[in-house]
Design a protein around this motif. Structure first.
Motif, mmCIF file in Angstrom:
data_model
loop_
_atom_site.group_PDB
_atom_site.id
_atom_site.type_symbol
_atom_site.label_atom_id
_atom_site.label_comp_id
_atom_site.label_asym_id
_atom_site.label_seq_id
_atom_site.Cartn_x
_atom_site.Cartn_y
_atom_site.Cartn_z
ATOM 1 N N GLN A 217 1.200 -1.078 -0.210
ATOM 2 C CA GLN A 217 0.147 -0.061 0.166
ATOM 3 C C GLN A 217 0.848 0.671 -0.215
ATOM 4 O O GLN A 217 0.850 2.855 -0.549
ATOM 5 C CB GLN A 217 -0.666 0.089 1.237
ATOM 6 N N ARG A 218 2.519 1.348 0.560
ATOM 7 C CA ARG A 218 3.033 2.470 0.840
ATOM 8 C C ARG A 218 3.324 2.559 -0.746
ATOM 9 O O ARG A 218 3.903 3.882 -1.141
ATOM 10 C CB ARG A 218 3.855 2.193 1.715
ATOM 11 N N GLU A 219 3.960 1.651 -1.277
ATOM 12 C CA GLU A 219 4.286 1.139 -2.441
ATOM 13 C C GLU A 219 3.598 2.272 -3.717
ATOM 14 O O GLU A 219 3.557 2.843 -4.405
ATOM 15 C CB GLU A 219 4.860 -0.198 -3.316
ATOM 16 N N ALA A 220 2.351 1.694 -3.594
ATOM 17 C CA ALA A 220 1.373 2.482 -4.681
ATOM 18 C C ALA A 220 0.804 3.421 -4.414
ATOM 19 O O ALA A 220 0.915 4.512 -4.882
ATOM 20 C CB ALA A 220 0.224 1.343 -4.576
ATOM 21 N N GLY A 221 1.059 4.337 -3.075
ATOM 22 C CA GLY A 221 0.647 5.389 -2.728
ATOM 23 C C GLY A 221 2.638 6.109 -3.449
ATOM 24 O O GLY A 221 2.086 7.064 -3.939
ATOM 25 N N ASN A 222 2.840 5.802 -3.036
ATOM 26 C CA ASN A 222 3.977 6.806 -3.224
ATOM 27 C C ASN A 222 4.471 6.749 -4.854
ATOM 28 O O ASN A 222 4.576 7.787 -5.707
ATOM 29 C CB ASN A 222 5.836 6.059 -3.176
ATOM 30 N N HIS A 223 3.902 5.564 -5.531
ATOM 31 C CA HIS A 223 3.858 5.305 -7.104
ATOM 32 C C HIS A 223 2.809 6.776 -7.823
ATOM 33 O O HIS A 223 3.245 7.175 -8.694
ATOM 34 C CB HIS A 223 3.262 3.823 -7.604
ATOM 35 N N ALA A 224 1.410 6.435 -6.829
ATOM 36 C CA ALA A 224 0.580 8.256 -6.910
ATOM 37 C C ALA A 224 0.913 8.967 -6.871
ATOM 38 O O ALA A 224 0.524 9.974 -8.058
ATOM 39 C CB ALA A 224 -0.774 7.089 -6.272
ATOM 40 N N LEU A 225 2.026 9.050 -6.049
ATOM 41 C CA LEU A 225 2.610 10.209 -5.805
ATOM 42 C C LEU A 225 3.154 10.432 -7.038
ATOM 43 O O LEU A 225 3.234 12.141 -7.379
ATOM 44 C CB LEU A 225 3.002 10.825 -4.321
ATOM 45 N N GLU A 226 4.221 10.424 -7.251
ATOM 46 C CA GLU A 226 5.306 10.072 -7.981
ATOM 47 C C GLU A 226 4.475 10.241 -9.038
ATOM 48 O O GLU A 226 4.758 11.533 -10.551
ATOM 49 C CB GLU A 226 6.320 9.223 -8.193
ATOM 50 N N ARG A 227 3.619 10.450 -9.888
ATOM 51 C CA ARG A 227 2.445 10.185 -11.082
ATOM 52 C C ARG A 227 2.063 10.899 -11.514
ATOM 53 O O ARG A 227 2.029 11.897 -12.688
ATOM 54 C CB ARG A 227 1.793 8.987 -10.903
ATOM 55 N N ASP A 228 1.389 11.668 -10.386
ATOM 56 C CA ASP A 228 0.763 13.041 -10.265
ATOM 57 C C ASP A 228 1.591 13.584 -10.477
ATOM 58 O O ASP A 228 1.273 15.444 -10.768
ATOM 59 C CB ASP A 228 -0.172 13.057 -9.345
ATOM 60 N N HIS A 229 3.066 14.439 -9.295
ATOM 61 C CA HIS A 229 3.727 15.089 -8.838
ATOM 62 C C HIS A 229 5.388 14.618 -9.810
ATOM 63 O O HIS A 229 6.370 14.030 -8.821
ATOM 64 C CB HIS A 229 4.061 15.488 -7.462
ATOM 65 N N PRO A 230 5.211 14.177 -11.073
ATOM 66 C CA PRO A 230 6.585 14.004 -11.474
ATOM 67 C C PRO A 230 7.630 15.398 -10.995
ATOM 68 O O PRO A 230 7.675 16.145 -11.230
ATOM 69 C CB PRO A 230 5.973 13.853 -12.904
#
Length: 233
Positions: A217-230
């Motif tokens: 869940q933490r990794e998925a959250g980090n990936h989503a954050l990087e996608r929204d804020h590259p």
């Protein structure tokens, strides 16, 4: 209302019995009490107790019997007078830390004193039981059989006795051979051990799954954050 009154009276009576030693324990009757591994704590808890640890084959122990019975009558209502058959009650013998016969002990208020070096007459023993014990140093608290440590030690020493009694009772009731009874007895701790291992394994596996799920869940959250804020170079 009458029922409630009776219940209240009964509750008060029980409370008084618990709080008052005279109600909870009868005074010494003037007879020598035979102590075993199973009645020791209950008898000693009633009040001051003189204990002689003896053996049937001991000449000095046999010579002390009339004096001990006379002492019980002399201290009736004041101090209980008891006897332990050492060879017969080995668990209690170990708890009392007795290595010679006869050994005379005085137990009172969670402490134990050894009557050593004095005359073994009714008068001398009675004087010690009434007030002379104050001049004798008690053994360390962890050695006193009537202390908390002594009670725990007694329970430990009684385990083999209880196991032997359980073994004999099981053999008598079932009629099985010694090997069969032994295997049945061994199967109980083995079964409990297997259950404990299985429970521990299930707990560890479940904890690992939860930890893995939280990490994903933490990794998925980090990936989503990087996608929204590259990141921008």
């Amino acid at each position: 209302a009458e029922v409630m009154r009776r219940r209240l009276v009964l509750a008060l009576a029980l409370l008084v019995c618990v709080a008052a030693p005279s109600c909870a324990a009868a005074p010494p009757t003037g007879k020598v009490v035979e102590l075993t591994e199973y009645n020791f704590d209950a008898e000693v808890a009633k009040g001051p107790t003189f204990v002689v640890v003896s053996a049937d084959w001991c000449t000095h122990c046999k010579a002390l019997v009339p004096t001990w019975e006379s002492l019980a009558k002399e201290l009736a209502g004041e101090v209980a007078v008891a006897r332990v058959n050492g060879p017969k009650h080995k668990a209690l013998l170990k708890r009392l830390r007795v290595t010679a016969y006869p050994t005379i002990l005085y137990l009172r208020d969670g402490t134990m004193r050894e009557y050593d070096g004095g005359k073994r007459t009714t008068a001398a023993l009675a004087a010690f039981g009434r007030s002379g014990y104050k001049d004798a140093a008690p053994v360390p608290w962890y050695r006193a059989p009537n202390s908390l440590a002594g009670k725990l030690t007694g329970a430990f020493f009684r385990l083999p006795v209880d196991a032997e009694a359980l073994y004999t009772r099981a053999k008598k009731r079932t009629g099985f051979s010694d090997v069969t009874v032994l295997l049945i007895c061994l199967s109980v701790p083995v079964g409990l051990g297997v259950l404990a291992v299985a429970a521990a394994d299930a707990y560890v596996t479940r904890a690992a799954k939860h930890a893995g799920a939280r990490r994903r869940q933490r990794e998925a959250g980090n990936h989503a954050l990087e996608r929204d804020h590259p990141h921008r170079d």
